[in-house]
Design an enzyme around this catalytic site. Sequence first.
Site, PDB file in Angstrom:
ATOM      1  N   ARG A 121      26.011 -19.012 -50.735  1.00 49.90           N
ATOM      2  CA  ARG A 121      24.631 -19.489 -50.580  1.00 49.90           C
ATOM      3  C   ARG A 121      24.460 -20.488 -49.442  1.00 49.90           C
ATOM      4  NH1 ARG A 121      25.236 -20.055 -56.119  1.00 49.90           N
ATOM      5  NH2 ARG A 121      24.447 -18.265 -57.285  1.00 49.90           N
ATOM      6  N   LYS A 143      16.876 -18.645 -36.433  1.00 56.26           N
ATOM      7  CA  LYS A 143      16.762 -17.242 -36.863  1.00 56.26           C
ATOM      8  C   LYS A 143      18.143 -16.606 -36.816  1.00 56.26           C
ATOM      9  CE  LYS A 143      12.025 -16.010 -35.591  1.00 56.26           C
ATOM     10  NZ  LYS A 143      11.201 -15.147 -34.734  1.00 56.26           N
ATOM     11  N   GLU A 185      14.032 -15.397 -20.201  1.00 58.86           N
ATOM     12  CA  GLU A 185      13.567 -16.252 -21.318  1.00 58.86           C
ATOM     13  C   GLU A 185      13.276 -17.671 -20.823  1.00 58.86           C
ATOM     14  OE1 GLU A 185      12.852 -15.088 -24.288  1.00 58.86           O
ATOM     15  OE2 GLU A 185      14.215 -13.447 -24.804  1.00 58.86           O
ATOM     16  N   LYS A 227      11.339 -24.792 -26.518  1.00 60.32           N
ATOM     17  CA  LYS A 227      11.489 -23.989 -27.724  1.00 60.32           C
ATOM     18  C   LYS A 227      11.467 -24.891 -28.969  1.00 60.32           C
ATOM     19  CE  LYS A 227      13.699 -20.391 -30.277  1.00 60.32           C
ATOM     20  NZ  LYS A 227      14.562 -19.232 -30.376  1.00 60.32           N
ATOM     21  N   GLU A 237       7.662 -19.371 -38.545  1.00 61.94           N
ATOM     22  CA  GLU A 237       6.799 -18.433 -37.822  1.00 61.94           C
ATOM     23  C   GLU A 237       5.649 -17.897 -38.670  1.00 61.94           C
ATOM     24  OE1 GLU A 237       8.739 -15.769 -35.068  1.00 61.94           O
ATOM     25  OE2 GLU A 237       6.975 -14.495 -34.971  1.00 61.94           O
ATOM     26  N   ARG A 241       4.545 -20.190 -33.703  1.00 62.48           N
ATOM     27  CA  ARG A 241       5.861 -19.810 -33.170  1.00 62.48           C
ATOM     28  C   ARG A 241       5.806 -18.458 -32.476  1.00 62.48           C
ATOM     29  NH1 ARG A 241      11.937 -20.505 -35.848  1.00 62.48           N
ATOM     30  NH2 ARG A 241      13.023 -19.351 -34.216  1.00 62.48           N
ATOM     31  N   ASN A 245       7.016 -15.039 -28.508  1.00 63.95           N
ATOM     32  CA  ASN A 245       7.123 -13.584 -28.332  1.00 63.95           C
ATOM     33  C   ASN A 245       6.364 -13.086 -27.107  1.00 63.95           C
ATOM     34  OD1 ASN A 245       8.704 -13.259 -30.598  1.00 63.95           O
ATOM     35  ND2 ASN A 245       6.940 -13.078 -31.950  1.00 63.95           N
ATOM     36  N   HIS A 248       7.236  -9.852 -25.392  1.00 65.18           N
ATOM     37  CA  HIS A 248       8.100  -9.099 -26.311  1.00 65.18           C
ATOM     38  C   HIS A 248       7.428  -7.888 -26.931  1.00 65.18           C
ATOM     39  CE1 HIS A 248      10.653 -12.513 -25.677  1.00 65.18           C
ATOM     40  NE2 HIS A 248      11.558 -12.111 -26.544  1.00 65.18           N
ATOM     41  N   HIS A 252       9.869  -5.007 -26.530  1.00 63.09           N
ATOM     42  CA  HIS A 252      10.553  -4.327 -27.637  1.00 63.09           C
ATOM     43  C   HIS A 252      10.328  -2.820 -27.580  1.00 63.09           C
ATOM     44  CE1 HIS A 252      10.625  -8.245 -30.212  1.00 63.09           C
ATOM     45  NE2 HIS A 252      11.725  -8.111 -29.500  1.00 63.09           N
ATOM     46  N   HIS A 265      17.869  -7.227 -22.843  1.00 66.19           N
ATOM     47  CA  HIS A 265      16.685  -7.782 -23.489  1.00 66.19           C
ATOM     48  C   HIS A 265      15.767  -8.525 -22.496  1.00 66.19           C
ATOM     49  CE1 HIS A 265      14.112  -9.551 -26.475  1.00 66.19           C
ATOM     50  NE2 HIS A 265      14.429 -10.762 -26.057  1.00 66.19           N
TER      51      HIS A 265
HETATM   52  N1  LIG Z   1      18.118 -15.728 -33.212  1.00 65.69           N
HETATM   53  C1  LIG Z   1      17.213 -15.725 -32.272  1.00 65.69           C
HETATM   54  O1  LIG Z   1      16.243 -16.491 -32.296  1.00 65.69           O
HETATM   55  C2  LIG Z   1      17.371 -14.777 -31.131  1.00 65.69           C
HETATM   56  C3  LIG Z   1      16.592 -14.939 -29.977  1.00 65.69           C
HETATM   57  C4  LIG Z   1      16.829 -14.089 -28.911  1.00 65.69           C
HETATM   58  C5  LIG Z   1      17.814 -13.115 -28.993  1.00 65.69           C
HETATM   59  N2  LIG Z   1      18.535 -12.980 -30.134  1.00 65.69           N
HETATM   60  C6  LIG Z   1      19.580 -11.970 -30.253  1.00 65.69           C
HETATM   61  O2  LIG Z   1      20.578 -12.259 -29.298  1.00 65.69           O
HETATM   62  C7  LIG Z   1      21.253 -11.064 -28.948  1.00 65.69           C
HETATM   63  C8  LIG Z   1      21.429 -11.022 -27.451  1.00 65.69           C
HETATM   64  O3  LIG Z   1      22.198 -12.133 -27.044  1.00 65.69           O
HETATM   65  P1  LIG Z   1      22.915 -12.184 -25.615  1.00 65.69           P
HETATM   66  O4  LIG Z   1      21.938 -11.815 -24.574  1.00 65.69           O
HETATM   67  O5  LIG Z   1      23.611 -13.473 -25.546  1.00 65.69           O
HETATM   68  O6  LIG Z   1      23.903 -10.946 -25.678  1.00 65.69           O
HETATM   69  P2  LIG Z   1      25.424 -10.786 -26.157  1.00 65.69           P
HETATM   70  O7  LIG Z   1      25.764 -11.719 -27.234  1.00 65.69           O
HETATM   71  O8  LIG Z   1      25.615  -9.344 -26.405  1.00 65.69           O
HETATM   72  O9  LIG Z   1      26.236 -11.204 -24.851  1.00 65.69           O
HETATM   73  C9  LIG Z   1      26.099 -10.415 -23.699  1.00 65.69           C
HETATM   74  C10 LIG Z   1      27.467  -9.975 -23.151  1.00 65.69           C
HETATM   75  O10 LIG Z   1      28.082 -11.076 -22.494  1.00 65.69           O
HETATM   76  C11 LIG Z   1      29.396 -11.299 -23.019  1.00 65.69           C
HETATM   77  N3  LIG Z   1      29.628 -12.738 -22.890  1.00 65.69           N
HETATM   78  C12 LIG Z   1      29.119 -13.725 -23.642  1.00 65.69           C
HETATM   79  N4  LIG Z   1      29.431 -14.917 -23.102  1.00 65.69           N
HETATM   80  C13 LIG Z   1      30.162 -14.679 -22.002  1.00 65.69           C
HETATM   81  C14 LIG Z   1      30.736 -15.489 -21.000  1.00 65.69           C
HETATM   82  N5  LIG Z   1      30.571 -16.812 -20.999  1.00 65.69           N
HETATM   83  N6  LIG Z   1      31.443 -14.902 -20.009  1.00 65.69           N
HETATM   84  C15 LIG Z   1      31.555 -13.545 -19.969  1.00 65.69           C
HETATM   85  N7  LIG Z   1      31.003 -12.708 -20.855  1.00 65.69           N
HETATM   86  C16 LIG Z   1      30.302 -13.280 -21.856  1.00 65.69           C
HETATM   87  C17 LIG Z   1      29.319 -10.763 -24.401  1.00 65.69           C
HETATM   88  O11 LIG Z   1      30.598 -10.465 -24.897  1.00 65.69           O
HETATM   89  C18 LIG Z   1      28.449  -9.529 -24.207  1.00 65.69           C
HETATM   90  O12 LIG Z   1      29.203  -8.479 -23.706  1.00 65.69           O
HETATM   91  C19 LIG Z   1      20.445  -9.933 -29.520  1.00 65.69           C
HETATM   92  O13 LIG Z   1      21.096  -9.418 -30.651  1.00 65.69           O
HETATM   93  C20 LIG Z   1      19.124 -10.576 -29.906  1.00 65.69           C
HETATM   94  O14 LIG Z   1      18.517  -9.949 -31.007  1.00 65.69           O
HETATM   95  C21 LIG Z   1      18.333 -13.788 -31.176  1.00 65.69           C
HETATM   96 ZN   LIG Z   2      13.568 -12.640 -26.440  1.00 67.66          ZN
END
Ligand SMILES: NC(=O)c1ccc[n+]([C@@H]2O[C@H](COP(=O)([O-])OP(=O)(O)OC[C@H]3O[C@@H](n4cnc5c(N)ncnc54)[C@H](O)[C@@H]3O)[C@@H](O)[C@H]2O)c1
Ligand SMILES: [Zn+2]
Length: 364
Positions: A121, A143, A185, A227, A237, A241, A245, A248, A252, A265
Amino acid sequence: MEELKIDLGVRSYSVLIGSGILAGAGKILQERGIKGRLLIVTNPTVARYYLKPLQKSLSGAGYDHGVIKIPDGESYKSLRQANRIYDALVAGEYDRKATIVALGGGVIGDLAGFAAATYMRGIGFIQVPTTLLSQVDSSIGGKTAVNHPRGKNMIGAFYQPQLVISDVATFRTLPEREFASGLAEVIKHGIILDENYFRLVSGERENLLSLDPDFLTWVVAGSCVIKARVVEEDEMETGRRAILNFGHTLGHALESVTRYEVYKHGEAIAVGMVAAARIAREHGLLQDKGLPEQLAAVFASFGLPVAVPGLSVQELMAALQVDKKVEYGKLRWVLPRRLGEVVIVDDIPAALVEQVIREMGGAK
Ligand SMILES: NC(=O)c1ccc[n+]([C@@H]2O[C@H](COP(=O)([O-])OP(=O)(O)OC[C@H]3O[C@@H](n4cnc5c(N)ncnc54)[C@H](O)[C@@H]3O)[C@@H](O)[C@H]2O)c1
Ligand SMILES: [Zn+2]
């Protein structure tokens, strides 16, 4: 090192931002009174560069810790991988005082956070984000989620971390496209709330691309402040909040019709932000009529796409309808009025959206 406080009552926490601070993580945790055992969740790509320095620092500060590696990729942000984390926690006899440390981008952060929110939990959770996107976006705000085969982020929880350690030196190993995706972003934050931040970021291309540590620290901190302000106002949200988006809605849809295989993304939302600005202009909302072209020029200067060449307008329109932001049958758009101000609108005619997509290169 910059320290930013996210003020959410009992769930408040600090975000530390600086260059080279990952190697001092153990001391940072100690100073902040983090106790108990740690489980580092990471992936092989990130582990190759940053696992050893993190482990060395944690061991040096006396932290007993384990490691679990998740394969690299969005498709592993799944219940199945969450289960592997639970198994590792159970096998290692981690108790409720344990803390999960997420070392990686948003995929690792979302997955590890979901596991932390649900194991017993809820156990401790610390983010060590290593992509620009995760430092300015996913690591703050609480999130967490995994994907369902039928939809992204369908299973999740709001769960704030206790601490975020953002080391901007990790961008040195980040592929260029990933960096640009995060920049989308960053720029979004300026457009929705802070014209000055937008101008400073978009005007400092050289400092950004040369990864100047001080400038990057300032950029990440600035985005986190924006943010944080929004999240503090509306943690769950229920209203405002949603301005995060911006870009987005179409973004999306683009990701979905291309099966998450074509666009990063940030690339998809860059297109989405230009589209939103055009829709705002057509709808008579935009005070600054040149904004769509201005945004397109900035995104293009960072190698981000600004059009939808060849994609089917029909498919995109269909994908928009299934977007989870369809509420009570209405599609919600976040539209700019001018730099630094957006509004949420739900009465945009489908025909107007179609027209804009066509103007941006959509095909029959
Ligand atoms: N929780 C939230 O509020 C929120 C907001 C936006 C996005 N997200 C989520 O985040 C995800 C995308 O995150 P992302 O863009 O970081 O992608 P990711 O985590 O897939 O990382 C992108 C790539 O870079 C590599 N990588 C990471 N750090 C590195 C570094 N320092 N050097 C070399 N390679 C590195 C990773 O292994 C991966 O291959 C999605 O799943 C999305 O839904 C969540
Ligand atoms: Zn985003």
